[in-house]
Design a protein around this motif. Structure first.
Motif, PDB file in Angstrom:
ATOM      1  N   ILE A 221     -26.820   4.434  24.114  1.00  0.00           N
ATOM      2  CA  ILE A 221     -26.327   5.496  24.999  1.00  0.00           C
ATOM      3  C   ILE A 221     -24.818   5.389  25.161  1.00  0.00           C
ATOM      4  CG2 ILE A 221     -26.430   6.412  27.349  1.00  0.00           C
ATOM      5  CD1 ILE A 221     -29.355   5.521  27.437  1.00  0.00           C
ATOM      6  N   MET A 222     -24.322   4.171  25.313  1.00  0.00           N
ATOM      7  CA  MET A 222     -22.877   3.985  25.458  1.00  0.00           C
ATOM      8  C   MET A 222     -22.150   4.410  24.192  1.00  0.00           C
ATOM      9  SD  MET A 222     -22.453   0.489  27.643  1.00  0.00           S
ATOM     10  CE  MET A 222     -22.912   0.458  29.384  1.00  0.00           C
ATOM     11  N   ARG A 223     -22.714   4.074  23.038  1.00  0.00           N
ATOM     12  CA  ARG A 223     -22.087   4.495  21.789  1.00  0.00           C
ATOM     13  C   ARG A 223     -22.080   6.007  21.673  1.00  0.00           C
ATOM     14  NH1 ARG A 223     -24.222   5.853  17.081  1.00  0.00           N
ATOM     15  NH2 ARG A 223     -26.251   4.884  17.462  1.00  0.00           N
ATOM     16  N   GLU A 224     -23.182   6.642  22.067  1.00  0.00           N
ATOM     17  CA  GLU A 224     -23.247   8.102  22.003  1.00  0.00           C
ATOM     18  C   GLU A 224     -22.217   8.749  22.917  1.00  0.00           C
ATOM     19  OE1 GLU A 224     -27.298   8.972  22.891  1.00  0.00           O
ATOM     20  OE2 GLU A 224     -27.976   8.698  20.814  1.00  0.00           O
ATOM     21  N   GLY A 225     -21.868   8.032  24.014  1.00  0.00           N
ATOM     22  CA  GLY A 225     -20.864   8.571  24.932  1.00  0.00           C
ATOM     23  C   GLY A 225     -19.470   8.634  24.320  1.00  0.00           C
ATOM     24  N   VAL A 226     -19.251   7.860  23.265  1.00  0.00           N
ATOM     25  CA  VAL A 226     -17.957   7.874  22.576  1.00  0.00           C
ATOM     26  C   VAL A 226     -17.996   8.801  21.356  1.00  0.00           C
ATOM     27  CG1 VAL A 226     -16.156   6.396  21.579  1.00  0.00           C
ATOM     28  CG2 VAL A 226     -17.737   5.442  23.244  1.00  0.00           C
ATOM     29  N   THR A 227     -19.191   9.221  20.971  1.00  0.00           N
ATOM     30  CA  THR A 227     -19.384   9.911  19.690  1.00  0.00           C
ATOM     31  C   THR A 227     -19.548  11.412  19.911  1.00  0.00           C
ATOM     32  OG1 THR A 227     -20.523   7.915  18.923  1.00  0.00           O
ATOM     33  CG2 THR A 227     -20.703   9.874  17.556  1.00  0.00           C
ATOM     34  N   SER A 228     -18.463  12.144  19.721  1.00  0.00           N
ATOM     35  CA  SER A 228     -18.494  13.605  19.889  1.00  0.00           C
ATOM     36  C   SER A 228     -18.979  14.279  18.614  1.00  0.00           C
ATOM     37  CB  SER A 228     -17.090  14.127  20.226  1.00  0.00           C
ATOM     38  OG  SER A 228     -16.586  13.493  21.380  1.00  0.00           O
ATOM     39  N   PRO A 229     -19.625  15.428  18.731  1.00  0.00           N
ATOM     40  CA  PRO A 229     -20.060  16.167  17.538  1.00  0.00           C
ATOM     41  C   PRO A 229     -18.881  16.480  16.610  1.00  0.00           C
ATOM     42  CG  PRO A 229     -21.083  17.060  19.511  1.00  0.00           C
ATOM     43  CD  PRO A 229     -20.060  16.085  19.984  1.00  0.00           C
ATOM     44  N   ALA A 230     -19.054  16.178  15.351  1.00  0.00           N
ATOM     45  CA  ALA A 230     -18.050  16.468  14.319  1.00  0.00           C
ATOM     46  C   ALA A 230     -16.704  15.802  14.603  1.00  0.00           C
ATOM     47  CB  ALA A 230     -17.860  17.988  14.155  1.00  0.00           C
ATOM     48  N   GLY A 231     -16.722  14.713  15.383  1.00  0.00           N
ATOM     49  CA  GLY A 231     -15.477  14.050  15.745  1.00  0.00           C
ATOM     50  C   GLY A 231     -15.140  12.870  14.850  1.00  0.00           C
ATOM     51  N   THR A 232     -14.136  12.118  15.268  1.00  0.00           N
ATOM     52  CA  THR A 232     -13.666  10.983  14.473  1.00  0.00           C
ATOM     53  C   THR A 232     -14.671   9.824  14.486  1.00  0.00           C
ATOM     54  OG1 THR A 232     -12.467  10.078  16.388  1.00  0.00           O
ATOM     55  CG2 THR A 232     -11.269  11.582  14.933  1.00  0.00           C
ATOM     56  N   THR A 233     -15.291   9.570  15.657  1.00  0.00           N
ATOM     57  CA  THR A 233     -16.164   8.400  15.781  1.00  0.00           C
ATOM     58  C   THR A 233     -17.388   8.513  14.896  1.00  0.00           C
ATOM     59  OG1 THR A 233     -15.404   8.088  18.055  1.00  0.00           O
ATOM     60  CG2 THR A 233     -17.414   6.941  17.409  1.00  0.00           C
ATOM     61  N   ILE A 234     -18.015   9.691  14.869  1.00  0.00           N
ATOM     62  CA  ILE A 234     -19.220   9.832  14.055  1.00  0.00           C
ATOM     63  C   ILE A 234     -18.899   9.682  12.577  1.00  0.00           C
ATOM     64  CG2 ILE A 234     -19.062  12.353  13.871  1.00  0.00           C
ATOM     65  CD1 ILE A 234     -22.247  10.156  14.198  1.00  0.00           C
ATOM     66  N   SER A 235     -17.688  10.059  12.180  1.00  0.00           N
ATOM     67  CA  SER A 235     -17.283   9.853  10.793  1.00  0.00           C
ATOM     68  C   SER A 235     -17.197   8.365  10.479  1.00  0.00           C
ATOM     69  CB  SER A 235     -15.934  10.524  10.527  1.00  0.00           C
ATOM     70  OG  SER A 235     -16.038  11.929  10.667  1.00  0.00           O
ATOM     71  N   GLY A 236     -16.666   7.592  11.441  1.00  0.00           N
ATOM     72  CA  GLY A 236     -16.595   6.151  11.250  1.00  0.00           C
ATOM     73  C   GLY A 236     -17.961   5.495  11.263  1.00  0.00           C
ATOM     74  N   VAL A 237     -18.821   5.908  12.185  1.00  0.00           N
ATOM     75  CA  VAL A 237     -20.171   5.345  12.271  1.00  0.00           C
ATOM     76  C   VAL A 237     -20.955   5.630  11.000  1.00  0.00           C
ATOM     77  CG1 VAL A 237     -22.381   5.520  13.479  1.00  0.00           C
ATOM     78  CG2 VAL A 237     -20.255   5.381  14.785  1.00  0.00           C
ATOM     79  N   ARG A 238     -20.763   6.817  10.427  1.00  0.00           N
ATOM     80  CA  ARG A 238     -21.456   7.152   9.172  1.00  0.00           C
ATOM     81  C   ARG A 238     -21.098   6.161   8.084  1.00  0.00           C
ATOM     82  NH1 ARG A 238     -19.867  12.551   5.968  1.00  0.00           N
ATOM     83  NH2 ARG A 238     -17.962  11.305   5.805  1.00  0.00           N
ATOM     84  N   GLU A 239     -19.822   5.750   8.029  1.00  0.00           N
ATOM     85  CA  GLU A 239     -19.404   4.777   7.013  1.00  0.00           C
ATOM     86  C   GLU A 239     -20.026   3.407   7.271  1.00  0.00           C
ATOM     87  OE1 GLU A 239     -17.633   5.305   4.182  1.00  0.00           O
ATOM     88  OE2 GLU A 239     -17.921   7.412   4.746  1.00  0.00           O
ATOM     89  N   LEU A 240     -20.118   3.021   8.527  1.00  0.00           N
ATOM     90  CA  LEU A 240     -20.759   1.746   8.855  1.00  0.00           C
ATOM     91  C   LEU A 240     -22.209   1.740   8.393  1.00  0.00           C
ATOM     92  CD1 LEU A 240     -19.382   1.122  12.479  1.00  0.00           C
ATOM     93  CD2 LEU A 240     -18.668  -0.032  10.371  1.00  0.00           C
ATOM     94  N   GLU A 241     -22.908   2.840   8.624  1.00  0.00           N
ATOM     95  CA  GLU A 241     -24.307   2.936   8.195  1.00  0.00           C
ATOM     96  C   GLU A 241     -24.409   2.980   6.675  1.00  0.00           C
ATOM     97  OE1 GLU A 241     -26.761   2.489  10.004  1.00  0.00           O
ATOM     98  OE2 GLU A 241     -26.128   2.927  12.049  1.00  0.00           O
ATOM     99  N   LYS A 242     -23.461   3.690   6.038  1.00  0.00           N
ATOM    100  CA  LYS A 242     -23.480   3.809   4.584  1.00  0.00           C
ATOM    101  C   LYS A 242     -23.325   2.441   3.921  1.00  0.00           C
ATOM    102  CE  LYS A 242     -20.985   7.110   2.884  1.00  0.00           C
ATOM    103  NZ  LYS A 242     -19.794   7.876   2.419  1.00  0.00           N
ATOM    104  N   HIS A 243     -22.506   1.579   4.523  1.00  0.00           N
ATOM    105  CA  HIS A 243     -22.243   0.259   3.949  1.00  0.00           C
ATOM    106  C   HIS A 243     -23.186  -0.826   4.476  1.00  0.00           C
ATOM    107  CE1 HIS A 243     -18.598   1.299   1.690  1.00  0.00           C
ATOM    108  NE2 HIS A 243     -18.295   2.111   2.692  1.00  0.00           N
ATOM    109  N   GLY A 244     -24.165  -0.432   5.257  1.00  0.00           N
ATOM    110  CA  GLY A 244     -25.195  -1.374   5.685  1.00  0.00           C
ATOM    111  C   GLY A 244     -24.728  -2.431   6.666  1.00  0.00           C
ATOM    112  N   VAL A 245     -23.776  -2.092   7.531  1.00  0.00           N
ATOM    113  CA  VAL A 245     -23.251  -3.080   8.481  1.00  0.00           C
ATOM    114  C   VAL A 245     -24.340  -3.563   9.431  1.00  0.00           C
ATOM    115  CG1 VAL A 245     -21.613  -3.452  10.359  1.00  0.00           C
ATOM    116  CG2 VAL A 245     -20.890  -2.220   8.305  1.00  0.00           C
ATOM    117  N   ARG A 246     -25.178  -2.669   9.905  1.00  0.00           N
ATOM    118  CA  ARG A 246     -26.265  -3.052  10.809  1.00  0.00           C
ATOM    119  C   ARG A 246     -27.196  -4.059  10.130  1.00  0.00           C
ATOM    120  NH1 ARG A 246     -28.570  -0.132  15.092  1.00  0.00           N
ATOM    121  NH2 ARG A 246     -27.321   1.664  14.440  1.00  0.00           N
ATOM    122  N   ALA A 247     -27.602  -3.744   8.903  1.00  0.00           N
ATOM    123  CA  ALA A 247     -28.494  -4.645   8.169  1.00  0.00           C
ATOM    124  C   ALA A 247     -27.823  -5.983   7.871  1.00  0.00           C
ATOM    125  CB  ALA A 247     -28.944  -3.981   6.855  1.00  0.00           C
TER     126      ALA A 247
END
Length: 276
Positions: A221-247
């Protein structure tokens, strides 16, 4: 007040001494051991606490805090093993080593409490997990929780969860430092001076950690509070997911857990064979 001896005054041992003094313990009720004479003299000058050798500490102290690296434990136990009696409390801060190993080396009935702290103890913000051995009772656990509470927060867990704690919070600061290092490098890549990038990232980390501690929301929820639709943060988060940072983080914690289990396996096997 109990006399407490810290056996091994490295960073964690020194931090505990400092925290105990800040919590009101008298230097007269504290002892420590340190293999290097120059450092022992420095710590005595800094804190007013007397340095001694392990056998003397084992004889004089009511509480023995074992704060050496796992690979250094055998020589220490050879020195103090026969001097530790059931009227003393042993507190081990050694990663991976089970309470049964210490109980086997000391007189029958000696209470042992296992603790997994972490390096934020250096700034009074440790996260420590405590577990009682076979002979540790409620008063022993409360005493240890009071000691560790002087340098951070404490939780009580079953001992079979200690390897997981070691992997998560014991090693955890290194993961945060790794991420902060990478973010600072990213700031430099984008043209910021290193000092500015470091201040931006570190303060962001401090503020985010404070929000997590004091807030009632889930990290998602806190992360979503920083993540605006079509904004800069979601673009960065997409890259983190693409590169498997969570895994990768999950794999890192699993690898640390496996290593903690490996460190204690030899001692657990020896204990099992002794009891067979």
């Amino acid at each position: 007040m109990s006399t407490i001896a810290v056996l091994g005054a490295g960073k964690i041992g020194e931090s505990l001494l400092s925290g105990l003094l800040n919590a009101g313990y008298s230097p007269e009720n504290l002892l420590f051991t340190e293999r290097y004479q120059q450092r022992a003299e420095e710590l005595t000058k800094r804190y007013g606490v007397r340095a001694t050798d392990p056998p003397t500490a084992a004889r004089q102290a009511d509480v023995l805090v074992v704060s050496v690296k796992p690979q250094d434990i055998e020589p220490l136990l050879d020195e103090v093993g026969e001097l530790v009696t059931p009227d003393k409390l042993v507190v081990t801060l050694c990663a991976g080593l089970p309470t049964s190993m210490f109980e086997r080396r000391f007189a029958s009935g000696t209470p042992v409490v296992r603790v997994m702290p972490n390096t934020p103890m250096l700034v009074g913000e440790a996260m420590s997990a405590v577990s009682g051995g076979t002979h540790a009772n409620e008063s022993h656990l409360e005493l240890v929780e009071g000691m560790l509470g002087s340098v951070g927060r404490v939780v009580r867990i079953p001992e079979d969860q200690q390897d997981a704690v070691t992997a998560l919070s014991g090693s955890g600061p290194a993961y945060f430092f790794y991420l902060v290092e990478a973010m600072i490098d990213a700031g430099i890549l984008l043209g910021l001076p290193r000092s500015v990038a470091a201040e931006l990232v570190v303060q962001s980390a401090v503020g985010s950690a404070t929000m997590l501690r004091e807030g009632e929301g889930h990290p998602v929820i806190m992360r979503e509070g920083v993540t605006s639709p079509a904004g800069t943060t979601i673009s960065g988060v997409r890259e983190l997911e693409k590169h498997g940072v969570r895994a990768a983080l999950i794999d890192a914690v699993e690898a640390a857990h496996s290593r903690s289990v490996e460190l204690g396996a030899k001692h657990r096997q020896e204990t099992d064979s002794d009891g067979a």
